[in-house]
Structure formats: C-alpha cells, structure tokens
Enzyme design. Sequence first.
Site, PDB file in Angstrom:
ATOM      1  N   LYS A  40       0.835  -1.202   0.000  1.00 22.98           N
ATOM      2  CA  LYS A  40       0.000   0.000   0.000  1.00 22.98           C
ATOM      3  C   LYS A  40       0.876   1.260   0.000  1.00 22.98           C
ATOM      4  CE  LYS A  40      -0.523  -0.202   5.035  1.00 22.98           C
ATOM      5  NZ  LYS A  40      -1.475  -0.211   6.163  1.00 22.98           N
ATOM      6  N   ARG A 139     -10.496  -0.056  14.935  1.00 24.74           N
ATOM      7  CA  ARG A 139     -10.504   0.665  13.669  1.00 24.74           C
ATOM      8  C   ARG A 139     -11.656   0.129  12.821  1.00 24.74           C
ATOM      9  NH1 ARG A 139      -4.780   1.059  10.664  1.00 24.74           N
ATOM     10  NH2 ARG A 139      -5.150  -1.188  10.386  1.00 24.74           N
ATOM     11  N   HIS A 169      -5.612  -7.253  13.139  1.00 21.83           N
ATOM     12  CA  HIS A 169      -4.394  -6.448  13.088  1.00 21.83           C
ATOM     13  C   HIS A 169      -3.891  -6.189  14.500  1.00 21.83           C
ATOM     14  CE1 HIS A 169      -1.407  -3.915  11.264  1.00 21.83           C
ATOM     15  NE2 HIS A 169      -1.729  -2.905  12.018  1.00 21.83           N
ATOM     16  N   ARG A 225       1.583 -11.064   7.189  1.00 23.48           N
ATOM     17  CA  ARG A 225       1.574  -9.844   6.377  1.00 23.48           C
ATOM     18  C   ARG A 225       2.855  -9.052   6.652  1.00 23.48           C
ATOM     19  NH1 ARG A 225      -3.270  -9.755   8.968  1.00 23.48           N
ATOM     20  NH2 ARG A 225      -2.699  -7.858  10.088  1.00 23.48           N
ATOM     21  N   TYR A 270      13.403  31.539   4.956  1.00 23.30           N
ATOM     22  CA  TYR A 270      12.204  32.225   5.417  1.00 23.30           C
ATOM     23  C   TYR A 270      12.247  32.504   6.912  1.00 23.30           C
ATOM     24  CZ  TYR A 270       9.856  31.135   0.983  1.00 23.30           C
ATOM     25  OH  TYR A 270       9.496  31.057  -0.340  1.00 23.30           O
ATOM     26  N   CYS A 317      12.522  24.973   2.519  1.00 24.45           N
ATOM     27  CA  CYS A 317      11.521  25.586   1.639  1.00 24.45           C
ATOM     28  C   CYS A 317      10.787  24.499   0.853  1.00 24.45           C
ATOM     29  CB  CYS A 317      12.195  26.557   0.671  1.00 24.45           C
ATOM     30  SG  CYS A 317      13.334  27.719   1.453  1.00 24.45           S
ATOM     31  N   ASP A 319      11.018  23.826  -2.299  1.00 21.68           N
ATOM     32  CA  ASP A 319      11.830  23.195  -3.338  1.00 21.68           C
ATOM     33  C   ASP A 319      13.337  23.262  -3.088  1.00 21.68           C
ATOM     34  OD1 ASP A 319       9.349  23.065  -4.975  1.00 21.68           O
ATOM     35  OD2 ASP A 319       9.642  25.231  -5.043  1.00 21.68           O
TER      36      ASP A 319
END
Length: 377
Positions: A40, A139, A169, A225, A270, A317, A319
């Site tokens: 997943k 869950r 689980h 699993r 920044y 930042c 990028d």
Amino acid sequence: MEVQNRSKERTYVTIDLEAFRRNIRNIYAWSKVPLIAVLKADGYGHGAVRLAEELEQFSFVWGYAVATIEEAVELREAGLKKRILILGYVFPAAYETLIKCQVTPTIFDTESAELLCKEAKKKNQTIPVHIKVDTGMSRIGLPTAEEGIDTVKRIAASKMLTVEGIFTHLSRADEKNPEPTQQQIGRFSKFCRDLEKEGIAVPLKHCANSAGIIGFKSAKMELVRAGIIIYGLMPSDEVSADVIALQSVLSWKSAVTYVKTLPAGVPVSYGGTYITSGETVVATIPVGYGDGYPRLLSNRGSVLIRGKRAPIIGRVCMDQFMVDVTKIEGVGRGDVVTLIGRDQKEEIRMEELAELCGTINYEIACNINKRVPRIYQ
C-alpha cells in the site's frame, strides 16, 4: 539512465533490488509461513509495481495487500498476477471493478456482504473474501462477541461469497511489553475456534504484521503480512533488529546547486530563523517539502556531502534548503548530496529523520512523493 550518471540531476531515489530480494528471502526463512507483501501507499514510497514485479518470482509470496481499489487496479494494469487483498473498506461503487480485476475484498458487516453478493450475482461470479476481526485496534472489523460470530455465519451462508480468509491487526506488537499483543492473538484464536464449533473452518488465518512476524511465534498462522520489514526498515526501536537480517533498500540523493560565503549576521531562509554567527560557507540543495523532505528538519537535520555531515540552516523551503559546509573543504556545484543513505563512513537512516521530526520511519518513506524519480538497480 544509469544511477552513476545522474549526479547532475536535481534529486532521485535509488532502490536496491538485490537487498529487497534478500529481505524477502530472509523473512520467509524466519517465518516459514507464506507471505502477503504489503504494497500500500505505493509500496511505502518505494514503488509498488516495480517491487511486485520482483515478488512475482517467489512461490512463497501468496500475494499483495493494498489499501484501496485504485492501488489494486494499478497492479493489475501493470500485469501482476498474484492475489491482491484490499485491507480496508471497499466502497460499493468499486465492486464491479473489484470483480473485473479479480481482487479480494475485506468484509466486516452484513450490509457490505449483501451489496457485494448482489453484484456477484449480476456477474455470475463467486467472490473470495477475507473477514476482518477487531481484537483491539478499534478501527474496522467485527467484534469478537457472539454478534461477530453471527455475522460471519450470515456471510458464509451466501452462495456468491466464499470466506477464504480471516484476519486481525496487532496494534501494539512493536512494543516491548508483549501482553497486549498476546491478548489480541488469544482473542483472535478463540474467535476462529468458536467459528469452527459453528461449522465454519476458514482456510487462511493471518494476524502477524511485521512486528508480529519478528516477535510472536503464535501470530504465524497460515499467512503473515510483511510490511515495513520487506523494505529493510524496523517497525520501531523496541523491536529486536537481530532476529532477521534486513537491509534498507532506499537511498535518497541530490546535488549542490549553489555555494556562497556569507559574513556574520546574515539571516538564512524564510523568517530568518537562522543567522550566521561568523563567516559561513552555505550550499543550496534543490529539494524541499514539495518533494516530501520534511520541513520539520529545519535547523535540526543534516545531509552528507563528501562523506561528512552538513547541518541544515534555516527553514526547509518547498523546493530548496540550505546547509552549512564551512567545515567541508572544496564543496562545489554538482557535488552529490545524500539525504538518506550512506556516504563513505557516514550514514543517515530514515529512523534518524523520523526521530528529529517526532514521527515514524513509515511516514518519512511514504511522504517521498512522485516528483522524485525512483531508480531501480
């Protein structure tokens, strides 16, 4: 393009396929139980399709587990043949696709079972399902009380659904205290025995996740699993790393794009959260939180350049970010930067970044987004 020729590119992740295959073999050698490989979230950020292509060769890999129908379809459209189990809820709108792609759903209520049965009748096709039981995760899943037994009986009575598997689980198997996990395994085992008393013997039972595989023999049933450990990462620092020989398969690289020398008293990035205390050589790295590199590493993380650590200065930042290379001689544009992985005798592990960010290695891996190309070697 070969990995060694990518030094002039902005950033890339390398996946060591031999290490991946070795991890798979070592996990099976330890568990001695067929594996469901959990792929997943695009294989925890490693690339689900490419890794599934490697897994197709292993007869002891029963199939793949994903979280959504979209993830399952991606594997099928890529030509993967092994079984695919969706671990979460499948919305009824996806039932037609599920049947068409021969994907196994998880069922834990009669309403879903009835709707799926109607779709199966339309297609005149019997569908294998796995029942989810809630033993302590709170869950999704059936309760272990009599109500849960009755629900399974109703699902099993359907002529269009075959109860092929049942699972739970483990929510705390990655902790040192084994008692909560032992209680969960006990509840699940009793639930399965109670079903058998009602004449329902489910062929495939599975409850061991990665931590369960490593630490709990009683959790190894017909299937296990394997998730985080197939990528060579540990479920937590409370789980023994000595049981199975595992190797991290992912490295993340970039390259220096700019080097400048700043005097004392100059703010960096920044907000000016970092101000140079003296003459400082600063290198710019063309990676940021837009690639999945955590902003929480601002002023606290580091990278490797020329085999040495360069601390991050200022805020990361979207990028780009900056590092202090004052103590690293000769740094220039194009120098390889290691964000995750090894450079000579130094190494930055995913667990290190996770600890600095107050999270877990799973999140670091999953957050490396598709803007970063994966290179398989």
